[in-house]
Every structure is written in structure tokens, then in C-alpha cells.
Design an enzyme around this catalytic site. Structure first.
Site, PDB file in Angstrom:
ATOM      1  N   ASP A 253      25.327  27.487  58.488  1.00  9.95           N
ATOM      2  CA  ASP A 253      24.629  28.238  59.650  1.00  9.95           C
ATOM      3  C   ASP A 253      23.191  27.853  59.848  1.00  9.95           C
ATOM      4  O   ASP A 253      22.998  27.882  61.057  1.00  9.95           O
ATOM      5  CB  ASP A 253      24.871  29.463  59.453  1.00  9.95           C
ATOM      6  CG  ASP A 253      26.368  30.087  59.649  1.00  9.95           C
ATOM      7  OD1 ASP A 253      27.113  29.239  60.395  1.00  9.95           O
ATOM      8  OD2 ASP A 253      27.026  30.974  59.165  1.00  9.95           O
TER       9      ASP A 253
ATOM     10  N   GLU B 124      18.709  25.797  63.393  1.00 11.13           N
ATOM     11  CA  GLU B 124      17.640  24.993  63.697  1.00 11.13           C
ATOM     12  C   GLU B 124      17.818  24.287  64.887  1.00 11.13           C
ATOM     13  O   GLU B 124      17.051  24.106  65.745  1.00 11.13           O
ATOM     14  CB  GLU B 124      17.674  23.644  62.560  1.00 11.13           C
ATOM     15  CG  GLU B 124      16.584  24.179  61.579  1.00 11.13           C
ATOM     16  CD  GLU B 124      16.497  23.033  60.440  1.00 11.13           C
ATOM     17  OE1 GLU B 124      16.242  21.702  61.091  1.00 11.13           O
ATOM     18  OE2 GLU B 124      16.471  23.221  59.148  1.00 11.13           O
TER      19      GLU B 124
END
Length: 644
Positions: free
Chosen positions: A256, A261
Site C-alpha cells: 500500500d 506515493e
């Protein structure tokens, strides 16, 4: 007819070049229109019984229908391979067997510019390989299935190859008709971002053995980018200028953290609206925190274990997507102020402490969470502060003097633009808009940093982006950035307004709730709880990790945040039961509970007292201090098998 049988020589479906004892149908028949069908009679050679089994194979919009008949008591077996279960096909000469774990070319094997194809068999046979993963119930799973059709009704290899090619393209046509956009049909690549350190440092190996073969079977062209340092993925998607022109979607092969990002990198682009609408995002769980991948599987009713990487890859190449909520997070620690975007959860207290503090035990794997949970239950902490939330049934508050309104783009290009509520926080450097002089007057460049015409006909064209310009009580603010002065002499006032509106519309989305520094009023529907808390955790997906079923009622695009509040005074026994029941989703109280509460809300704010504590967003530690969140329904699209 199992997958292994289909691969073997004895059970290969073969169209006879001579007339067999059983009656045969003529060559492939194709009907026009959307209901096109192909039908052939094939034979399976059975060396043990020294006879051939007749197979009727029909390709229709529903899938590939196989009907097997034997002479013994006229026994008939039937099978339908659903078109949605077929991930791809390829045609040509017979393929040589190769190890499944090998990295194959990601390009279309039938496209130009490829290596020379193997020579056809001596009997000029052409082959069609159909790759499918059949969905089975009880237990829920996907079963790998390969069907090989051998065409040799002609002594001319070109004729046989043309027949196999017709079947191949008809399969792709039926998949498009069913709503699946095959990666091979888009003409673009999938962008795959792989963290080589994910999966205990086996990210590359997992991709090579489990992901690449499926991409080859689906004829998916892809661009594999290996992350080399933190924030690599964020900077890549933020700065890549040809993102929309080159890629059909973005797949994150990691946990995750890398998806976090990518999401925040996309939201920093000037064209974030179009990117979020046109580029679906996928997740392949190669990391340790795989809450999103598990939530997507739950949403699609797809299997996750025991092969999460294979099942998630199938989801990413299914060619369908579903809108998913994103939560706008606003933080103001130590007089700083910044905004980020979340897709999973926000945590304060017990679970956040376990998640971050157990990092020191990462070497022992997932057991670190259990051990640290025991430690935290023994030395239980509480945190003082205030928690505000806006229940889901509450209408968004209206302000008497709005500042700036941003047009919310539609999910589809042909939908109308809608007006969201007002912006609550202003940029630090803001200059008020000036009225424009008449068009024939000489304009000094400094007078047009940002401007809006008072002409009603001009304003009406942009009524979706601005408040009424006729009211002097309405303030407009410049957000800085590149100036339009260089083109002043070549642009009319109307063109300048259009350019200013277009530039403004590209800015990141603003919240509809008051800024973090603005007090919240009960009159606007805000509920405040103050005191000592063991935990406050907000989730907007069903799973926080692959084995934490935190919000069973959550949906990907329901526009809700599920806020779980545990107050001080809860017993350790009740907390232990809460933690032990997280994997089954039975941890939440059924009725009223004095210590544990779950609230479905649209927004919330946490104001901790003191400076000692941990806050996490999507499993990532953020600066400790006041934080607030607001859901933005259906902002992005995630790859699914169900669509919608």
C-alpha cells in the site's frame, strides 16, 4: 477435460483433414452482427481407447462452448468457458514448451517487428491457444485452463492460419462487446511500478514468476519501472509528460505504501482531473501491507488466498474499472500546513502505535503485529484530545460569503459540470482581483495578474467556475504561478478569462469543510467528543491489511468514512476480543457500547492534546498534530473485474 489434459498431446482438440466416421460440420461459419459465432468439429485422440472423441466447439458472445460426445451410451459432457474468464489467446505454429516462470516478451506475439515465428508442422497445422482462469465456488478460486485448437483442414498452412486468426480476433471482439478492454486493444502500455524490496526483498522474483507469464498470455504490453529510492514512483508519475498518451493504466506491484506515493504524485499534476478520470490504477500485492488489494478482491467477489499475486494480476488485466473514493487530508503540525490524499485509513492510538512501533521487529515477519499488540495491551496508553465528525446524513454546511468555488469535473466527458461547496482555506500569498478597464484602454502588464470580466455574457460562459462577479462582496484570489502577461497583447479579454478559468480549474481539489484553523460549529452538524481515547481509527476500505477486516460495510465508492472510536475505560479483555476478531470482521459492537463506537461520516477532525503520539495515513507515519479529513467520492478509478 482439465487444464492438464488440454495441454497434453492426446487431448489436443484437432480439426481432421479427412472425413472421420462421425459426421462433421463444414468449415467455420461466421454470422454477421454483434452475435457473431464460430463453430467447428474437432476430435480428441485417445490412445488408450484407440478412438477419437468428437468435440463440438462453438465460439459465441458468452464464451467458448465445448460439447463432448462418445459412442458409449451416448454420454455427453458440456463445458462453457465464459468470455470474462478468458484473458487472451494466440495463434500460429505449435509453441514449444517453456518454463512458466520465464520472462517472456511483453509485446503482442502476433504484432510486427517480432522475432521470426517457428516453422509450421509438417502437416501444415495452425494452432490457437486459449488462456482462461475459470472462477469456481466453494471454495472461491481461479483455475488455470488452457485449450488448444489445432486447425488442419487444408494442406495450405496459410488457409489454416487464417482460420485460427479468425477465431483469435473473434475472441477479442466478444471481450470488447462484454465491456472488457483488453490490454492488447488499447494500443498503449500498462505502466507497472515495482518495488524490488517488497515481499521480503523478492519483488523481482515474484513478478518474473507470477505476473509476467499472465501479462504475456493476455498480450499486454507494459513498461516496467523498478523503483530505486523512496518517492521514486511519486516523482515519476508527477513529472511524466506523456503519461496519458503512452499508458492505458498504472499498476503498482508492491504494498500500500507505493500506491500511496502514486496517488499523491498524480494529485500534484496540473492535469490531475483528466488523469484520475482516464487512467485506472491497479494493485498487485507484492508487499507486506496489502489492504487495498484485499479490499478490491472483496468488492469483486474474487479469491485472494492462496494466490494473491495471481488473482490480483487477473484483476488488473480484466479491462474493467470502478470508481473509488479518495480522502483529502489536511494537517497543521507545529504551525505548518499541508494537504495529502489517502485511499485506505487514518489512525491515532492503539493500531497506529502497533503498526509503527513494531517496525523494529520487521525481521520476524507478520508475527511482529501480534507480539506488539500484546505489549500494547499490557502497557495500555490513552490519548487526550477532541474528535469532531460530520455524520453521513448531515448536509454540507453553507457559508454566507463564499470565497472561491471550484468546478467538479464529471466522471464521464459528456456529463454536466457540478458545483461543489466553498473553499475554506486560502493561500498564504493572495492578491485581490482587479476590475478590468475597457478593452480599448491601454493595459499595464501588472494590472492583469489574474482578472475576471464584469461583462455578463462573458461570465455566463464560465458560471460553473466562479461566483457572481457582479457582487463586490465576493473576493477573488490569485494563486500565483506562471503569468499570462507575455501573451497579453495577442489575447482578447474573453480569451484571457478563458485561460484564467482553465488554469484555475486544473488546481488541486479544495475542501468543502472549514479549514483546519477554523472552529467547527454544532449548528453545521458537527459532533464533538472530548476526553481520553485509546484509539480513533478511520477506514474507507473494507480491509486495512490482508487479514484485518476492519470496515465490513464499506464500499469502494460509497462516499463514507467509517470512524471507530474507543474511549478510555475499556477493559483489556474487551480490547483483546476486539483485536482477535479483526480478521473476521466481528470486532464491532452490535448495539450501543459505552466504550466502542463506529460512526459513518463524511468528514472528521482530530485535535490531540500534547505533542507525544503517532498519527498514520495509509500506514505511513505523518507529523503529529491536528488533522482533518474529508471524503471525495469516486475521484479515481481502480482496476476491477466487475466494473461499474
Amino acid at each position: 477435460m482439465t487444464a492438464n489434459e488440454a495441454i497434453s498431446e492426446e487431448t489436443m482438440l484437432r480439426k481432421q483433414s479427412i472425413t472421420p466416421p462421425e459426421p462433421t460440420t463444414p468449415s467455420s461459419t461466421v454470422s454477421t452482427g454483434s452475435e457473431s459465432e464460430l463453430s467447428e468439429i474437432f476430435f480428441v485422440e485417445n490412445s488408450r481407447r484407440k478412438q477419437s472423441i468428437k468435440i463440438q466447439v462453438k465460439l459465441c458472445p458468452e464464451g467458448v462452448y465445448l460439447r463432448r460426445e462418445t459412442d458409449e451410451d451416448d454420454h455427453i459432457n458440456e463445458q462453457l468457458i465464459r468470455i470474462d474468464d478468458i484473458i487472451g489467446s494466440r495463434y500460429g505454429p505449435r509453441l514449444k514448451k517453456r518454463a512458466r516462470g520465464g520472462l517472456n516478451s511483453c509485446k503482442n506475439p502476433n504484432g510486427p517487428g517480432q522475432e521470426a515465428a517457428p516453422e509450421p508442422d509438417s502437416d501444415n497445422s495452425a494452432y490457437l491457444y486459449i488462456y482462461a482462469y475459470l472462477k469456481k465456488e466453494k471454495p472461491l478460486r481461479r483455475v488455470q485452463t488452457l485449450r488448444i485448437l489445432r486447425f488442419r483442414s487444408s494442406n495450405d498452412y496459410g488457409v489454416n492460419l487464417k482460420t485460427a486468426e479468425t477465431w483469435h480476433h473473434t475472441i477479442r471482439q466478444h471481450k470488447r462487446t462484454s465491456g472488457s478492454s483488453s490490454p492488447a486493444d488499447t494500443g498503449k502500455q500498462l505502466l507497472i511500478l515495482l518495488n524490488p524490496k517488497s515481499g521480503s526483498g523478492k519483488g523481482r522474483e515474484l513478478f518474473q514468476k507470477q505476473v509476467a507469464p499472465l501479462l504475456t498470455e493476455a498480450e499486454a504490453q507494459y513498461d516496467l519501472q523498478i523503483t530505486t529510492h523512496p518517492q521514486y514512483a511519486k516523482e515519476f508519475v508527477r513529472t511524466r509528460k506523456d503519461l496519458l498518451e503512452r499508458y492505458s493504466g498504472i499498476v503498482v506491484a508492491s504494498g500500500d505504501g507505493l500506491f500511496y506515493e502514486v496517488l499523491n504524485g498524480l494529485m500534484e499534476r496540473m492535469d490531475w482531473r483528466r488523469v484520475c478520470r482516464e487512467l485506472p490504477l491497479g494493485i498487485i500485492p507484492c508487499g507486506s501491507g496489502n489492504g487495498l488489494a484485499r479490499s478490491v478482491a472483496h468488492h469483486c467477489n474474487e479469491p485472494y488466498e492462496p494466490k494473491p499475486i495471481l488473482n490480483a494480476t487477473l484483476t488488473c488485466i480484466a479491462g474493467k474499472s470502478t470508481p473509488m473514493d479518495v480522502v483529502r487530508i489536511e494537517l497543521a503540525p507545529r504551525d505548518k500546513h499541508y494537504v495529502l490524499y489517502s485511499f485506505l485509513s487514518v489512525g491515532w492510538g492503539l493500531i497506529a502505535d502497533i503498526d509503527i512501533e513494531s517496525e523494529r521487529l520487521r525481521s520476524i515477519g507478520a508475527q511482529r503485529f501480534t507480539l506488539w499488540a500484546i505489549k500494547r495491551l499490557i502497557t495500555l496508553r490513552t490519548y487526550k484530545g477532541k474528535v469532531y465528525y460530520l455524520r453521513a446524513t448531515t448536509q454540507p454546511p453553507k457559508k454566507s460569503e463564499p470565497v472561491v468555488e471550484v468546478a467538479k469535473e464529471a466522471k464521464e466527458a459528456d456529463e454536466a459540470v457540478q458545483l461543489p461547496a466553498t473553499r475554506s482555506s486560502l493561500p498564504v500569498t493572495a492578491t485581490e482581483f482587479r476590475d478590468l478597464p475597457e478593452e480599448d484602454e491601454d493595459l499595464d502588464a501588472d494590472h492583469f495578474s489574474d482578472a475576471i470580466s464584469l461583462d455578463r455574457s462573458v461570465y455566463r460562459q464560465h458560471a460553473d467556475s466562479w461566483h457572481s462577479a457582479m457582487s463586490r462582496r465576493t473576493a477573488y484570489y490569485s494563486l500565483g504561478g506562471p503569468s499570462l502577461r507575455s501573451n497579453r497583447s495577442r489575447m482578447s479579454i474573453t480569451q484571457r478569462i478563458e485561460a484564467a478559468n482553465a488554469e484555475f480549474a486544473e488546481l488541486v481539489p479544495t475542501g468543502t469543510i472549514p479549514g483546519l484553523q477554523v472552529p467547527l460549529s454544532p449548528a453545521d452538524g458537527w459532533v464533538c467528543e472530548e476526553g481520553d481515547f485509546v484509539m480513533v481509527h478511520a477506514a474507507y476500505t473494507t480491509h486495512l491489511s490482508s487479514d484485518v477486516f476492519f470496515a465490513p460495510e464499506s464500499r469502494l465508492d460509497d462516499g463514507l468514512i467509517y470512524l471507530v472510536i474507543i474511549r478510555s475505560g475499556v477493559s483489556r479483555h474487551q480490547l483483546a476480543n476486539f483485536m482477535l476478531s479483526l480478521n473476521t470482521g466481528t470486532h464491532l459492537p452490535v448495539g450501543e457500547d459505552p466504550f466502542i463506537k463506529v460512526v459513518a461520516c463524511r468528514a472528521f477532525r482530530i485535535e490531540p492534546t500534547g505533542s507525544d503520539g503517532i498519527l498514520v495515513v495509509d500506514g505511513e507515519k505523518v507529523d503529529y498534530g491536528p488533522i482533518q479529513a474529508e471524503v471525495m467520492p469516486g475521484l479515481i478509478n481502480v482496476m476491477t473485474t466487475s466494473g461499474g
